[in-house]
Scaffold this active site. Sequence first.
Site, PDB file in Angstrom:
ATOM      1  N   ASN A  84      -7.705  -2.773  14.394  1.00  0.00           N
ATOM      2  CA  ASN A  84      -9.102  -3.086  14.041  1.00  0.00           C
ATOM      3  C   ASN A  84      -9.198  -4.270  13.080  1.00  0.00           C
ATOM      4  OD1 ASN A  84      -8.206  -2.002  11.668  1.00  0.00           O
ATOM      5  ND2 ASN A  84      -9.696  -0.328  11.553  1.00  0.00           N
ATOM      6  N   ASP A  89       0.820  -1.218   0.000  1.00  0.00           N
ATOM      7  CA  ASP A  89       0.000   0.000   0.000  1.00  0.00           C
ATOM      8  C   ASP A  89       0.852   1.266   0.000  1.00  0.00           C
ATOM      9  OD1 ASP A  89       0.953  -0.436   2.562  1.00  0.00           O
ATOM     10  OD2 ASP A  89      -1.005  -0.755   3.454  1.00  0.00           O
ATOM     11  N   GLU A 133      -9.847  -1.960   5.232  1.00  0.00           N
ATOM     12  CA  GLU A 133     -10.481  -1.639   6.507  1.00  0.00           C
ATOM     13  C   GLU A 133     -11.734  -2.501   6.714  1.00  0.00           C
ATOM     14  OE1 GLU A 133      -9.096   0.234   8.653  1.00  0.00           O
ATOM     15  OE2 GLU A 133      -8.402   2.160   7.868  1.00  0.00           O
ATOM     16  N   HIS A 135      -7.454  -4.649  10.280  1.00  0.00           N
ATOM     17  CA  HIS A 135      -7.182  -4.379   8.863  1.00  0.00           C
ATOM     18  C   HIS A 135      -5.865  -5.007   8.425  1.00  0.00           C
ATOM     19  CE1 HIS A 135      -5.019  -0.499  10.140  1.00  0.00           C
ATOM     20  NE2 HIS A 135      -4.170  -0.998   9.270  1.00  0.00           N
TER      21      HIS A 135
HETATM   22  C1  GLP Z   1      -0.660   0.397   8.522  1.00  0.00           C
HETATM   23  C2  GLP Z   1      -0.305  -0.460   7.310  1.00  0.00           C
HETATM   24  C3  GLP Z   1      -0.542  -1.930   7.579  1.00  0.00           C
HETATM   25  C4  GLP Z   1       0.109  -2.324   8.895  1.00  0.00           C
HETATM   26  C5  GLP Z   1      -0.512  -1.532  10.010  1.00  0.00           C
HETATM   27  C6  GLP Z   1       0.007  -1.893  11.380  1.00  0.00           C
HETATM   28  O1  GLP Z   1      -2.008   0.682   8.615  1.00  0.00           O
HETATM   29  N1  GLP Z   1      -1.053  -0.078   6.166  1.00  0.00           N
HETATM   30  O2  GLP Z   1       0.003  -2.697   6.499  1.00  0.00           O
HETATM   31  O3  GLP Z   1      -0.075  -3.709   9.104  1.00  0.00           O
HETATM   32  O4  GLP Z   1      -0.229  -0.156   9.759  1.00  0.00           O
HETATM   33  O5  GLP Z   1       1.182  -1.205  11.662  1.00  0.00           O
HETATM   34  P1  GLP Z   1       2.115  -1.483  12.900  1.00  0.00           P
HETATM   35  O6  GLP Z   1       2.946  -2.678  12.521  1.00  0.00           O
HETATM   36  O7  GLP Z   1       2.941  -0.244  13.045  1.00  0.00           O
HETATM   37  O8  GLP Z   1       1.250  -1.746  14.075  1.00  0.00           O
END
Ligand code: GLP
Length: 244
Positions: free
Chosen positions: A137, A68, A144, A139
């Site tokens: 959440n 992404d 989402e 995702h």
């Molecule tokens: C973002 C990314 C996700 C990732 C998430 C969790 O929203 N788009 O791909 O899994 O963050 O991030 P973290 O590993 O910092 O908790």
Amino acid sequence: MPIQVKICDIPDDVARAAASKIAALIRQKPDAVLGLATGSTPVRTYAELVQMNREGLSFSRLTTFNLDEYWGLDGGHPQSYRYFMNHTFFDGTDIQLWNTHVPNGMAVDADLECRAFETGIRACGGVDLWLLGIGRNGHIAFNEPGCAPDSRTRLVDLTESTIAANSRFFERVEDVPKQALTAGIATICDARRILLLATGKDKARAIARAVQGVPHPSCPASFLQTHSDCTFILDREAASVVSD
Ligand code: GLP
């Protein structure tokens, strides 16, 4: 197919376990296609892989696709996912930057960019292993709650909770982009293998729902139960709500 769960004591063990699985794939298939993720969770895994690369494991024939990118951020912006990947992983290795693909958050036409991203994955023969994190959440990438299991790469709106969670990387919450380009659930599930990493108690509820809940749009990660080769590597805290 049930999700395979591996529980490690601490986050460093999660990173070592993930890096060793990725390294095993690269040894077996030096021109593998890797799907990659951003966020804080995989940072230690990338550090392990950078070290393995320095010690002789070549990444020069790899192709990568990232999940992404924030819509509206240029790859030179310090909070863009292109910038993150270059600085956290690619620049420390012999990976060829032109073989790394992150959706372009500044593309003129989001639909065209998303279609080109999907075509690129197919043209490379598909993703061998997609590394994922998970949001609080549930995702995955920026899919989402409410997303469809057959979703493909597209422009999406971010939820307030994701904007709030990701604001820790920005100066002000208002600076967090409200939209992103993201690979879809079906894009991710096309990969031959999936490896999801999670650490910390903030992720425990989402993990329990993903592994043990009925697959449902309210927890996008639960759709990974429909994949035939999906492993979650968790630390004890992230695994704390999963029941035996
Ligand atoms: C973002 C990314 C996700 C990732 C998430 C969790 O929203 N788009 O791909 O899994 O963050 O991030 P973290 O590993 O910092 O908790």
